[in-house]
Design a protein around this motif. Structure first.
Motif, PDB file in Angstrom:
ATOM      1  N   GLY A 138      -4.484   9.553   4.876  1.00 47.37           N
ATOM      2  CA  GLY A 138      -3.890   9.630   6.213  1.00 47.37           C
ATOM      3  C   GLY A 138      -3.956  11.035   6.778  1.00 47.37           C
ATOM      4  O   GLY A 138      -4.244  11.240   7.965  1.00 47.37           O
ATOM      5  N   CYS A 182       4.575   7.269   4.356  1.00 48.56           N
ATOM      6  CA  CYS A 182       4.039   7.964   3.183  1.00 48.56           C
ATOM      7  C   CYS A 182       5.043   8.949   2.611  1.00 48.56           C
ATOM      8  O   CYS A 182       4.718   9.750   1.731  1.00 48.56           O
ATOM      9  N   CYS A 204      -3.260   3.246   5.512  1.00 45.97           N
ATOM     10  CA  CYS A 204      -2.705   4.379   4.754  1.00 45.97           C
ATOM     11  C   CYS A 204      -1.183   4.274   4.667  1.00 45.97           C
ATOM     12  O   CYS A 204      -0.583   4.539   3.615  1.00 45.97           O
TER      13      CYS A 204
END
Length: 593
Positions: free
Chosen positions: A240, A269, A231
């Protein structure tokens, strides 16, 4: 421990064969042995006090010797045994895992095992595979497993094969074994997921994890760590976040390893504040946890915060390692903190006992080069205590590109051609430098050089996650199911950008074509396609997250700043080097990247 081992008193027993009294040897004494001499003394006691349980004492001795890395003496004891058991054979095979000439010795013990008519069990082949140091060795062991008839019956042997092939990058063989398993435990699923993630096949790793969920297979901690890693690398935030909720729902204890994976996932992210919150919640923080949060802050250009976090790490008594110091130097480079970076570099060995490696020197070249101190950066490269590699020279070439230094770029490129003759990125960068100066003949020479050697330019690729699905775009992509809508949005974006006074930065387009064609080429860059898709696929005001495999070009950077203002969207772009947070027409990098 004294130089002699005292045998604990036991009742006298009778050896029925010899009719002589004997005293059973207490094998728990092995726990007190640490040196080879002490193990030899214990061996002497076994010989002096024979009993019907002598074979057990010898087996335990061999196990202890192997666990203590006294392999040669363990082999001598093993060779003197009349009838070694399966346990003893397995112990000796395991002894050769990771040792020199391991596979040859391990297979030799296995051959002796079979010639002695001793049957292997579920631990034999995993140990034998651990001793393999090459793909060909493992294939040989696989042949032995097939010949023995164990492969179709033993889940342990098959799982070990999946792990072995995965670790050596042969995912096709790993998946073939995995798919052929009549029975799979969590371990076997984890081995396959881990294999995909280690070989950077993140999409396949997540797809297999999804299959686990469909089949209601409970993932273990290692599975979750690898899924979070996938992720993080894909920028798949929604997946995630789902994994994090799963961990909480199942009441899984967040240890330092799992906690670090969560911190890393949130940081990569684009959610550095959630990464910081997760880090703060960790009941126990390892050096890896600190590295993840400091590295995350560095990637987001938050240099001062990264340095503060490093100071906090030192204050709580946590000793930094080479990765920590690399993250700190990287933070200084991304934030333009030149003096701070120099100070930390000087302290690496003197204060923290870490000898600077080539990555630390590369980070210093990056720090100085970004700041325009090209001569100083070049001096660092030429005076490094180790031979600079292609990454270091490539870092300097990037700086030459950013600051338009053609002369130094040509000097650097000569080194790179010798070190990395087939690295397309170097040629593209050099061509861009020539193009920015309008030197089209030199651009053409670079292109011819690449064509003559069959060097192809790496295609720009960007991904965006919408509704838990990661969509991938390449430059001028037209195969997406919603391609027509995407290109309509690109046209709208282009008109609205022009209304804002946007002028395409065509200087780095390395084609000798007219300005309109250059603008059209820039308009179809992969990140612009991803952003266009995000705009038509999400509600107004929704944050967009884009992950790009290459460094953001100047034109896309400028366009994305304006798009964030025009459409009132926060856009987070992770390129090959760092994060860019676009909001209200401004980027978090301050145009310093």
């Amino acid at each position: 421990m004294t130089t002699e081992l005292n045998v604990l008193p036991h009742p006298i027993a009778i050896n029925k064969r010899s009719k002589a009294p004997f005293i059973p040897l207490n094998v728990s004494l092995l726990k007190e042995c640490s040196t080879l001499r002490e193990f030899q003394q214990f061996h002497t006691l076994i010989i002096k006090l024979p009993s019907p349980l002598t074979h057990i004492s010898l087996a335990k001795l061999i196990q202890s010797l192997v666990n203590s890395s006294h392999i040669d003496y363990a082999r001598k004891v093993f060779d003197q045994m009349a009838q070694p058991s399966t346990f003893v054979f397995n112990t000796m095979i395991r002894a050769y895992a990771g040792a020199n000439a391991a596979c040859r010795e391990g297979i030799g013990v296995y051959s002796q095992m079979r010639s002695s008519s001793v049957e292997p069990d579920s631990y034999t082949y995993p140990s034998l595979l651990q001793a393999c140091s090459s793909l060909s060795d493992g294939r040989g062991v696989h042949a032995l497993i097939l010949k023995s008839g164990h492969c179709g019956l033993d889940v342990h042997a098959q799982t070990s094969l999946v792990s072995f092939y995965s670790s050596f990058g042969d995912l096709e063989c790993a998946r073939r074994v995995f798919d052929g398993m009549p029975e799979r435990n969590v371990v076997s699923w984890t081995a396959m997921v881990t294999g995909y993630v280690k070989q950077r096949e993140y999409d396949d790793g997540l797809a297999l994890f999804h299959q686990m969920q469909v089949l209601d297979v409970e993932p273990n901690e290692l599975t979750l760590v690898n899924v979070l890693s996938a992720c993080a690398n894909l920028g798949a935030y929604e997946m995630g976040k789902w994994v994090h909720r799963y961990i909480d729902r199942k009441g899984i204890v967040i240890n330092p390893t799992l906690g670090t994976a969560l911190v890393d996932m949130y940081a990569k992210c684009g959610h550095i504040h959630k990464a910081l919150h997760m880090f703060k919640r960790l009941p126990e923080k390892s050096v890896f946890s600190w590295n993840a949060v400091i590295g995350g802050l560095a990637m987001h250009g938050l240099g001062e915060q990264a340095i503060d976090k490093f100071s906090e790490m030192i204050s709580v008594g946590m000793r930094p390692d080479d990765i920590t110091l690399l993250a700190v130097l990287s933070a200084c480079a991304h934030a333009g903190l030149v003096q701070k970076g120099k100070e930390y570099f000087d302290l690496i060995e003197r204060e923290y006992g870490v000898r600077p490696n080539i990555k630390h020197y590369g980070c210093m070249v990056n720090l100085l080069g970004r700041a325009g101190l090209l001569e100083e950066a070049y001096e660092v490269v030429t005076k490094m205590p180790m031979e600079p590699n292609g990454i270091v020279w490539g870092t300097l070439l990037n700086s030459c590109s950013s600051h338009g230094d053609v002369e130094l770029a040509e000097t650097v490129m000569a080194r790179l051609v010798a070190l990395e003759p087939y690295n397309d990125g170097n040629y593209v960068l050099m061509s861009n430098i020539y193009a920015s100066k309008g030197r089209w003949e030199d651009v053409a020479k670079v292109r011819r050089f690449m064509n003559e050697r069959g060097i192809n330019k790496t295609t720009g690729c960007s991904t965006i996650e919408v509704d838990n699905v990661v969509h991938e775009f390449i430059v001028s992509c037209s195969k997406h199911p919603r391609a027509e809508e995407i290109y309509n949005m690109l046209d709208e974006m282009s008109m609205r950008l022009k209304a804002e006074g946007y002028m395409a930065k065509t200087s780095n387009v390395m084609l000798d074509i007219d300005e309109e064609d250059k603008k059209r080429a820039l308009c179809h860059h992969s990140e612009k396609l991803a952003i266009a898709f995000g705009l038509i696929s999400t509600k107004p005001g929704t944050l967009l997250r884009v992950v790009k495999n290459l460094r953001a070009c100047k034109d896309c950077h400028l366009a994305t700043k304006l798009i964030s203002k025009i459409y009132n969207r926060e856009i987070i772009v992770r390129d090959r080097n760092r994060f860019h947070h676009f909001k209200h027409g401004v980027c978090s990098c301050g145009d310093y990247w």
